[in-house]
Design a protein around this motif. Structure first.
Motif, PDB file in Angstrom:
ATOM      1  N   ILE A 122      11.638  -1.506   2.609  1.00 50.84           N
ATOM      2  CA  ILE A 122      10.473  -1.024   1.860  1.00 50.84           C
ATOM      3  C   ILE A 122      10.937  -0.593   0.472  1.00 50.84           C
ATOM      4  CG2 ILE A 122       9.185  -0.209   3.884  1.00 50.84           C
ATOM      5  CD1 ILE A 122      10.220   2.615   3.136  1.00 50.84           C
ATOM      6  N   ALA A 123       9.998  -0.475  -0.451  1.00 52.11           N
ATOM      7  CA  ALA A 123      10.307   0.028  -1.790  1.00 52.11           C
ATOM      8  C   ALA A 123       9.269   1.080  -2.139  1.00 52.11           C
ATOM      9  CB  ALA A 123      10.287  -1.095  -2.807  1.00 52.11           C
ATOM     10  N   MET A 124       9.716   2.153  -2.796  1.00 56.25           N
ATOM     11  CA  MET A 124       8.806   3.261  -3.087  1.00 56.25           C
ATOM     12  C   MET A 124       8.768   3.530  -4.588  1.00 56.25           C
ATOM     13  SD  MET A 124       8.494   6.788  -1.015  1.00 56.25           S
ATOM     14  CE  MET A 124       7.159   7.960  -1.289  1.00 56.25           C
ATOM     15  N   VAL A 125       7.551   3.730  -5.102  1.00 55.34           N
ATOM     16  CA  VAL A 125       7.349   4.116  -6.499  1.00 55.34           C
ATOM     17  C   VAL A 125       6.903   5.577  -6.496  1.00 55.34           C
ATOM     18  CG1 VAL A 125       6.093   3.663  -8.628  1.00 55.34           C
ATOM     19  CG2 VAL A 125       6.696   1.758  -7.115  1.00 55.34           C
ATOM     20  N   PHE A 126       7.674   6.431  -7.165  1.00 53.80           N
ATOM     21  CA  PHE A 126       7.423   7.868  -7.111  1.00 53.80           C
ATOM     22  C   PHE A 126       6.507   8.323  -8.244  1.00 53.80           C
ATOM     23  CE2 PHE A 126      11.476   7.173  -5.003  1.00 53.80           C
ATOM     24  CZ  PHE A 126      11.337   7.923  -3.845  1.00 53.80           C
ATOM     25  N   VAL A 182      15.746  -9.820 -11.999  1.00 52.65           N
ATOM     26  CA  VAL A 182      15.255  -8.823 -12.951  1.00 52.65           C
ATOM     27  C   VAL A 182      14.368  -9.485 -14.010  1.00 52.65           C
ATOM     28  CG1 VAL A 182      15.935  -7.208 -14.773  1.00 52.65           C
ATOM     29  CG2 VAL A 182      17.156  -7.214 -12.596  1.00 52.65           C
ATOM     30  N   ASN A 183      14.806 -10.630 -14.520  1.00 50.31           N
ATOM     31  CA  ASN A 183      14.014 -11.325 -15.543  1.00 50.31           C
ATOM     32  C   ASN A 183      12.679 -11.803 -14.994  1.00 50.31           C
ATOM     33  OD1 ASN A 183      15.952 -10.985 -17.524  1.00 50.31           O
ATOM     34  ND2 ASN A 183      17.017 -12.872 -17.002  1.00 50.31           N
ATOM     35  N   ARG A 223      11.467  -2.031 -10.608  1.00 51.59           N
ATOM     36  CA  ARG A 223      12.614  -1.728  -9.743  1.00 51.59           C
ATOM     37  C   ARG A 223      12.267  -1.986  -8.275  1.00 51.59           C
ATOM     38  NH1 ARG A 223      14.660   4.179 -10.501  1.00 51.59           N
ATOM     39  NH2 ARG A 223      12.615   4.531  -9.588  1.00 51.59           N
ATOM     40  N   ALA A 224      10.981  -1.769  -7.937  1.00 48.30           N
ATOM     41  CA  ALA A 224      10.544  -2.058  -6.562  1.00 48.30           C
ATOM     42  C   ALA A 224      10.353  -3.564  -6.348  1.00 48.30           C
ATOM     43  CB  ALA A 224       9.244  -1.314  -6.274  1.00 48.30           C
ATOM     44  N   ILE A 225       9.797  -4.244  -7.346  1.00 53.05           N
ATOM     45  CA  ILE A 225       9.471  -5.672  -7.206  1.00 53.05           C
ATOM     46  C   ILE A 225      10.715  -6.535  -7.052  1.00 53.05           C
ATOM     47  CG2 ILE A 225       8.543  -7.667  -8.476  1.00 53.05           C
ATOM     48  CD1 ILE A 225       6.389  -5.770  -9.580  1.00 53.05           C
ATOM     49  N   VAL A 226      11.811  -6.195  -7.784  1.00 51.68           N
ATOM     50  CA  VAL A 226      13.002  -7.061  -7.765  1.00 51.68           C
ATOM     51  C   VAL A 226      13.585  -7.221  -6.369  1.00 51.68           C
ATOM     52  CG1 VAL A 226      13.696  -6.672 -10.158  1.00 51.68           C
ATOM     53  CG2 VAL A 226      14.527  -5.118  -8.388  1.00 51.68           C
ATOM     54  N   ARG A 227      13.393  -6.212  -5.529  1.00 48.64           N
ATOM     55  CA  ARG A 227      13.969  -6.278  -4.182  1.00 48.64           C
ATOM     56  C   ARG A 227      13.158  -7.148  -3.234  1.00 48.64           C
ATOM     57  NH1 ARG A 227      14.010  -1.006  -1.737  1.00 48.64           N
ATOM     58  NH2 ARG A 227      14.774  -2.231   0.012  1.00 48.64           N
ATOM     59  N   LYS A 228      11.917  -7.462  -3.628  1.00 46.70           N
ATOM     60  CA  LYS A 228      11.005  -8.226  -2.777  1.00 46.70           C
ATOM     61  C   LYS A 228      10.949  -7.637  -1.357  1.00 46.70           C
ATOM     62  CE  LYS A 228      11.179 -12.494  -5.379  1.00 46.70           C
ATOM     63  NZ  LYS A 228      11.428 -13.942  -5.406  1.00 46.70           N
TER      64      LYS A 228
END
Length: 521
Positions: free
Chosen positions: A78-82, A273-274, A305-310
């Motif tokens: 999972i990815a979290m945006v704070f 990243v690009n 930063r969350a999107i790059v990890r998919k």
């Protein structure tokens, strides 16, 4: 992406405070779910349980078919945006977005690339030369030509001879330069072309990469165990040699694709990243540090930063609360567009019902740790399940008028009667003689002479207290039969304090609630 499933999830703290009660929800793949409610309702606690920051007291949470209750946060994908961005101030935008990729190991197929292959070397060199030539040609066109320099020099001399002021000369030169690309634009162009070149080189790599094959790990492990057991049992040299022969043959048979945990390569990190920076419009800012960015740009970096990890699931904890009103509206629309492009399963937490209504596929409304209603924005607005939902969703909030039903009319607390339409009477037939609450939204109340609605109620008088002008409309506060009424009327209507106006409401939009339970009738 992923589905998410909650099965009777509870959270009880050590001090016996029950923060979340029997939370149940099925989230479909690619849905944008918004948890909304007042402070302390349990929405952030639920989000933190998904992330693994809070232990689950009872119940189960599944991502796809995997129960994540006992998984460490790093293993949940999972990815979290704070709320506060949580960017590293000493790192550039690129490094902030790449940080997780540099640390993370991924289980991937092992491939080999023959970098000494003459065909591979030639293709790469030709591609690099092609891009260098294109960039050189394009940049030379962007820069100021000698003719233009001469023209500027001549113009300055002429204007000085005419006795023009420095400001006038500056404006004239600025007009001449208006068609010239700036250094920043050239820099952005070069960066974009470099990104395209990386993508082209990756495509060449893919042509020359070969899957590394390995032996069947299951078979070799079984034969190793068989050999060890035979040796322990003092088997004859002939038996041991026969097992060893089969084992060696298995090691020489490369039939299974090899997989291994490894770090991302620099090229893979740059590519990811690009790709995310393009989606978010961050290409020009990749070399800046967070201090040089606006609040909206920092929030986009946190999203990137969350999107790059998919990841399988995105979690967002009130990401817009630190932004000013105008930027909040702009960033809100950007998040919606990003979700449409990325298509990720997203759980978004907010206390702002406007954010919930505009962004969500479905809304989960919570109060005191209990789910009050789950539905689409339209469903919760038009068909609120109870008084809490009706009052929380909508701005300004719904009018609630206390009274009772006598079989034909709505009876106000002061004894005044108001005749109801046939549909409302039929709906309330089981509540004759009981206390009820009539609910009507401010936008569904009109002046009696308004011809824009077909299903009008009986007329009722409202004594005006205050009128707030909001441009095209006015928020009007008044009293009707000793109860407060709020209306949203056109600003063209001339309304003054202490005026009494005759009003109607749209009978298709009226709501009734049980005064005892608060549930919708």
């Amino acid at each position: 992406m992923a589905t998410l499933s909650f099965k009777k999830v509870n959270k009880i703290y050590d001090n016996k405070f029950h923060a979340v009660h029997d939370f149940e929800l099925e989230v479909k793949d690619k849905e944008f779910i918004v948890f909304v409610g007042p402070s302390g309702c349990g929405k952030s606690t639920t989000l933190r349980m998904i992330a693994g920051f809070e232990d689950i007291t009872s119940g189960e949470i599944y991502i796809d078919d995997t129960c994540i209750n006992r998984l460490a946060p790093k293993d949940r994908n999972i990815a979290m945006v704070f709320q506060n961005y949580a960017l590293y101030p000493h790192m550039t935008v690129f490094d902030n977005m790449a940080f997780a990729l540099k640390l993370r190991k991924v289980y991937m197929p092992v491939v080999s690339l023959d970098t000494q292959n003459p065909d591979y070397i030639k293709e790469c060199e030709d591609m690099i030369a092609k891009y260098e030539q294109e960039i050189e040609t394009s940049v030379s066109k962007m820069k100021m030509s000698p003719e233009l320099r001469a023209q500027i020099k001549e113009t300055v001399a002429q204007l000085k001879a005419e006795g023009k002021s420095k400001q006038e000369i500056k404006v004239a030169v600025s007009n001449l330069k208006s068609d010239i690309k700036t250094k920043a634009e050239i820099k952005e162009y070069k960066f974009r072309e470099k990104t395209n070149l990386i993508a082209e080189l990756e495509a060449i790599d893919a042509k020359y990469e070969k899957q590394v094959m390995t032996f069947d790990q299951v078979k070799t492990d079984a034969l190793e165990k068989e050999y060890a057991d035979a040796k322990k049992a003092n088997a004859s040299p002939e038996e041991l040699a026969e097992i060893k022969s089969r084992l060696d043959k298995e090691y020489d048979t490369l039939e299974s694709p090899a997989f291994a945990y490894r770090h991302y390569t620099r090229r893979e990190i740059m590519s990811k990243v690009n790709e995310a920076a393009k989606i978010l419009g961050l290409i020009p800012y990749l070399k800046r540090k967070p201090a040089a960015l606006s609040g909206g740009q920092r929030q986009r970096v946190a999203l990137g930063r969350a999107i790059v990890r998919k990841p399988k699931v995105f979690l967002m904890d009130e990401p817009l609360s630190n932004l000013d009103a105008k930027l909040r509206v702009q960033t809100r629309s950007e998040i919606i567009k990003i979700h449409q492009r990325v298509g990720a399963t997203t759980i978004y937490v907010t206390h702002d019902q406007t954010e919930a209504m505009t962004m969500a596929s479905r809304i989960v409304i919570m109060s005191n740790g209990v789910v009050q209603q789950i539905g689409t924005p339209k469903e919760v607005y038009e068909q609120p399940a109870n008084l809490f939902v009706a009052g929380f969703i909508g701005s300004p909030s719904m009018n609630f008028i206390k009274g009772s039903f006598d079989g034909k009319d709505f009876v106000f607390e002061n004894g005044s009667k108001f005749k109801l339409d046939k549909v409302s009477v039929a709906k309330l037939k089981e509540y004759e003689g009981k206390e009820i609450i009539l609910g009507i939204r401010p936008e569904h109340i009109y002046t009696a002479d308004d011809k824009s609605i077909s299903s009008k109620s009986e007329k009722f008088d409202v004594c005006i207290d205050i009128s707030e002008l909001l441009g095209s409309e006015s928020i009007v506060y008044g009293m009707c039969n000793e109860q407060k009424v709020l209306m949203k009327l056109s600003s063209k209507i001339d309304i003054k304090p202490n005026d009494t106006i005759s009003c109607v409401y749209d009978t298709d939009c009226v709501h009734f609630f049980d005064a005892e339970t608060g549930k919708a009738i």
